[in-house]
Design a protein around this motif. Structure first.
Motif, mmCIF file in Angstrom:
data_model
loop_
_atom_site.group_PDB
_atom_site.id
_atom_site.type_symbol
_atom_site.label_atom_id
_atom_site.label_comp_id
_atom_site.label_asym_id
_atom_site.label_seq_id
_atom_site.Cartn_x
_atom_site.Cartn_y
_atom_site.Cartn_z
ATOM 1 N N PRO A 94 6.778 -18.166 3.798
ATOM 2 C CA PRO A 94 7.454 -17.361 4.828
ATOM 3 C C PRO A 94 6.541 -17.047 6.017
ATOM 4 N N ILE A 107 0.784 2.710 6.732
ATOM 5 C CA ILE A 107 -0.632 2.793 6.340
ATOM 6 C C ILE A 107 -1.421 1.645 6.983
ATOM 7 N N ARG A 108 -0.907 0.446 6.869
ATOM 8 C CA ARG A 108 -1.655 -0.725 7.326
ATOM 9 C C ARG A 108 -1.851 -0.771 8.833
ATOM 10 N N TYR A 109 -0.771 -0.496 9.572
ATOM 11 C CA TYR A 109 -0.830 -0.796 11.013
ATOM 12 C C TYR A 109 -0.747 0.445 11.891
ATOM 13 N N GLN A 110 -0.578 1.619 11.273
ATOM 14 C CA GLN A 110 -0.488 2.872 12.018
ATOM 15 C C GLN A 110 0.560 2.802 13.132
ATOM 16 N N ARG A 138 -11.439 1.442 10.320
ATOM 17 C CA ARG A 138 -11.320 2.903 10.331
ATOM 18 C C ARG A 138 -12.513 3.579 9.660
ATOM 19 N N GLU A 155 13.603 -0.086 -1.336
ATOM 20 C CA GLU A 155 12.619 -1.115 -0.993
ATOM 21 C C GLU A 155 12.130 -0.926 0.448
ATOM 22 N N VAL A 179 -7.678 -3.719 6.660
ATOM 23 C CA VAL A 179 -6.993 -2.504 7.096
ATOM 24 C C VAL A 179 -7.975 -1.349 7.312
ATOM 25 N N LYS A 224 9.623 1.830 0.721
ATOM 26 C CA LYS A 224 8.280 1.404 0.328
ATOM 27 C C LYS A 224 7.629 0.555 1.426
ATOM 28 N N MET A 225 8.442 -0.290 2.063
ATOM 29 C CA MET A 225 7.905 -1.093 3.180
ATOM 30 C C MET A 225 7.408 -0.183 4.296
ATOM 31 N N ASP A 282 12.515 -12.393 2.768
ATOM 32 C CA ASP A 282 11.096 -12.776 2.799
ATOM 33 C C ASP A 282 10.623 -13.167 4.189
ATOM 34 N N LYS A 328 10.243 -9.933 6.110
ATOM 35 C CA LYS A 328 9.036 -9.196 5.724
ATOM 36 C C LYS A 328 7.797 -9.760 6.414
ATOM 37 N N MET A 375 0.876 -1.166 0.000
ATOM 38 C CA MET A 375 0.000 0.000 0.000
ATOM 39 C C MET A 375 0.917 1.220 0.000
ATOM 40 N N THR A 395 10.874 -18.669 -0.746
ATOM 41 C CA THR A 395 11.278 -17.268 -0.841
ATOM 42 C C THR A 395 11.792 -16.974 -2.235
ATOM 43 N N LYS A 396 12.155 -15.709 -2.459
ATOM 44 C CA LYS A 396 12.707 -15.371 -3.782
ATOM 45 C C LYS A 396 14.043 -16.075 -3.983
ATOM 46 N N ARG A 405 6.227 2.883 4.065
ATOM 47 C CA ARG A 405 4.927 3.478 3.702
ATOM 48 C C ARG A 405 3.809 2.461 3.892
ATOM 49 N N ASP A 406 4.039 1.260 3.407
ATOM 50 C CA ASP A 406 3.041 0.195 3.476
ATOM 51 C C ASP A 406 2.677 -0.123 4.927
#
Lengths: 452, 246
Positions: free
Chosen positions: B202, B47-50, A100, B37, A96, B40-41, B12, B15, A72, B186-187, B43-44
């Motif tokens: 994973p 957003i998801r877990y505050q 909210r 990378e 998610v 980006k993690m 993995d 993550k 996201m 995993t990758k 941001r993700d």
């Protein structure tokens, strides 16, 4: 480059099963280098495999699995706009954002679909008659095209490509990210009204009378009922519940429980579902409903089957087809439906998941499915080649009433029939000549339908 | 509550573990080489877990930088409650046999750097008399096999280090846990290792790690059945084992 696994894959209907070379990138940049490797001649994206037929399959060619492209990227709490990678599932979005106070603008009968798949199949839900398809809520997306360029598409920017990609079953490229509009909700509950209709006429009458009063509307329909009972249904229609509608014992109006997950442990023998067992099921199911209004949690209302993991195994190892057709309002849809239902109940084709719904106006998507009228969806287990001849008969009934079949569910349509159902197919072919002259993006479905 | 430092955050297993910890409301410091990378993690996850996520560049082989790195992580987060060491590298056995620089790189990444950074972390948690250190070793460290013994020996060194550290830090109330994954999807393994029913996603490893932290386990095999597989393999008489082709 190029770690891939060659294996037999399939979508939800387990038909067809095809051997493909499956790649699993973890970053959008990797998708680019995978395509650049030219290891395969043709490519198609595969999300969570919840379409039914061969739309995400590519026999002997490349399949790009997008499930690990699931970050996201941005969320604006004021506007409800979410930007995410295309492999994010609707399930993740609910988990998610529902706590909210946000919900999906459109959801199909399963939440295990990716955002990319939702766009590429231009999915619809129980609110199509009011809100339209998923694409209505897509502000923009980025698309990796055959040239290797990443192109931003919206209604303002690259409009042609936007409407070719919406419902375009992956043929324009790989959707990398999307910005979608979530809606506000006060609670995780629905006020649902159940009404029984003794036959098709009654059901359609109810739809016509007051469907506008309900944001969400659908009917379960008995495909084995005959004569005066032909098309008997249970309409289930509702709206989001407000906080004030909830009893006091519900402390947190937005909390929702993941339902207990039951799993179907193995493929059932294909005789499990026959006209007798389904007839019995339908009788019990129809009788179990009373006309009433109830408060129902969202999971039960929108995604009842998600609580049974691998329910497609009920249909046996040969798989099943789902046949979904739309009958446009202006071409006597009631006759079309009656002919189709009569044919189904005469043939005693057992389908215990049959759904009737009113649909809203068509959009500009070149291959988008819905049009104003009624859509009927049913599952049919595959027991032998006779089924495929039978489906061709159904196609003729649908065509005779100006309707069409939903590509996300299809695995058997013939090219000539497809072309008559989707007159804008030629626009798609022309656009492909421009943006993808070598047919980099091509799938088992697109080759079957003569699109690539 | 302090944050948890994750070394090798883009692997993995890392993550998947990070998602589980963030879902429980934990703030995290992500460390690794791929800043874009991790950005980006961050941001993700936010957003998801505050939760609050910090990112910090970390190169296991830059030993001189480790002390500054660790201090910076502590300063950023204010306080650390634990550390997960989740990086590692596996070179081709044949190459590592022929070319010592390949073997040395593996030894340095998997073992030397772990000693360097965990020595610092051990002092930090020892002084605070609280916290945990969790290291991802491997079932390959349980038994030397001709197909993989150089990698395996770096992991068995790590296992032994963690064992001793556990013994040292027990008196200071610091929990030290050793993770021994089997074959994880995993990758690193995708398209390389033949898919087998033994292969686990994973998320399975992540679940076992988070459960292990909650229950203060010493050693966790993931998936669990590897405990029994390795138990049998370890107890085969060497006289027979040396003839095998595993």
């Amino acid at each position: 480059m190029g770690s891939y696994i060659t294996k037999e894959i399939y979508a939800w209907g387990k038909y067809p099963k095809e051997t493909c070379h499956v790649y699993r990138p973890e970053q959008p940049e990797e998708v680019k280098s995978i395509l650049g490797s030219r290891e395969q001649e043709h490519w198609i994206a595969y999300g969570l495999g919840r379409s039914y037929g061969d739309a995400p399959l590519n026999r002997g060619h490349g399949v790009i699995q997008t499930e690990r492209l699931n970050h996201m990227l941005e969320f604006d709490a004021d506007t409800g706009l979410l930007t995410c990678e295309a492999g994010v599932s609707l399930d993740e979005i609910i988990e998610v954002f529902l706590p909210r106070g946000y919900f999906l603008p459109v959801t199909p009968g399963t939440k295990y679909v990716t955002v990319g798949g939702a766009i590429a199949n231009d999915i619809h839900g129980k609110n199509h008659h009011v809100d339209g398809c998923f694409s209505e809520f897509v502000h923009s997306f980025t698309l990796l095209t055959a040239s290797g360029d990443v192109i931003r598409c919206s209604r303002e920017e690259n409009r042609d490509l936007f409407y070719a990609t919406v419902g375009g079953i992956g043929l324009t490229g790989v959707i990398l990210t999307a910005t979608i509009q979530l809606i506000r909700v006060e609670t995780a509950y629905m006020n649902v009204t159940y009404e029984k209709a003794r036959n098709l006429d009654e059901a359609l009458e109810l739809f016509i009378q007051n469907d506008r009063n309900y944001k969400y509307s659908v009917a379960w329909i008995d495909c084995l009922a005959k004569g005066d009972s032909l098309g008997r249904s249970v309409l289930m229609r509702g709206n989001h519940a407000q906080k004030a509608d909830l009893p006091h014992m519900i402390k947190d109006p937005l909390s929702f429980k993941q339902k207990q997950k039951w799993a179907v442990p193995f493929d059932f023998p294909s005789f499990t579902l026959n006209s007798y067992s389904v007839k019995a099921f339908n009788q019990v199911y129809y009788s179990s409903y009373q006309n009433s209004t109830k408060l129902v949690d969202m999971t039960s209302f929108f995604h009842p089957l998600d609580s049974i993991r691998d329910w497609n195994r009920l249909y046996g190892g040969n798989g099943f087809v789902q046949y979904q057709a739309v009958f446009p309002e202006d071409q006597r849809p009631e006759e079309g439906l009656r002919t189709l239902l009569t044919r189904l109940s005469d043939a005693r084709v057992s389908s215990f998941l049959a759904v009737l719904k009113s649909s809203g106006p068509a959009n500009e998507g070149l291959l988008s499915f819905p049009m104003k009228g009624y859509t009927l969806a049913l599952d049919i287990p595959i027991k032998g080649p006779a089924l495929f001849r039978f489906l061709r008969e159904l196609d003729e009934i649908v065509l005779a009433h100006g309707g069409r079949v939903y590509l996300a569910k299809d695995s058997t349509l013939e090219p000539e029939v497809f072309q008559r159902m989707y007159p804008r197919w030629r626009d798609m072919v022309n656009l492909k000549k421009d943006i993808d002259p070598h047919g980099v993006f091509s799938s088992s479905m697109s080759r079957r339908l003569g699109l690539t | 509550m302090g944050a948890i430092l994750v070394l090798g955050a883009t692997s993995d297993i890392a993550k998947a573990t990070i998602h589980k910890l963030a879902a429980k409301g934990r703030d995290l410091v992500l460390a690794g080489r791929r800043m874009d990378e991790m950005e980006k993690m961050k941001r993700d996850l936010e957003i998801r877990y505050q939760v609050t996520i910090w990112i910090e560049p970390f190169d296991a082989l830059d030993f001189d930088w480790h002390e500054t790195f660790f201090t910076r992580c502590v300063e950023k987060a204010g306080k650390l409650d634990g550390l997960l060491l989740m990086y590692g590298t596996m070179a081709d056995q044949k190459e590592a046999e022929q070319d010592f620089s390949v073997a040395k790189q593996m030894i340095d990444v998997n073992y030397s750097s772990a000693v360097s950074i965990l020595n610092l972390a051990a002092d930090y948690f020892e002084k605070r008399k609280a916290g945990f250190i969790c290291g991802v070793s491997s079932v390959a460290g349980d038994k030397g096999r001709k197909s993989n013994y150089i990698y395996g020996s770096t992991k068995s060194a790590l296992t032994t280090y963690l064992e001793g550290l556990r013994n040292r830090l027990h008196a200071s109330n610091v929990h030290v846990m050793t993770i021994k994954p089997g074959i994880i999807d995993t990758k690193m393994t995708y398209g390389v290792v033949e898919p087998t029913p033994l292969m686990a996603p994973p998320e399975t490893a992540a679940n076992d790690i988070v459960k292990g932290l909650d229950r203060k386990k010493e050693t966790v095999y993931t998936p669990w059945f590897w405990l029994f597989i390795m138990l049998i393999i370890k107890h085969l008489p060497e006289k027979w084992f040396k003839r095998t082709d595993l």
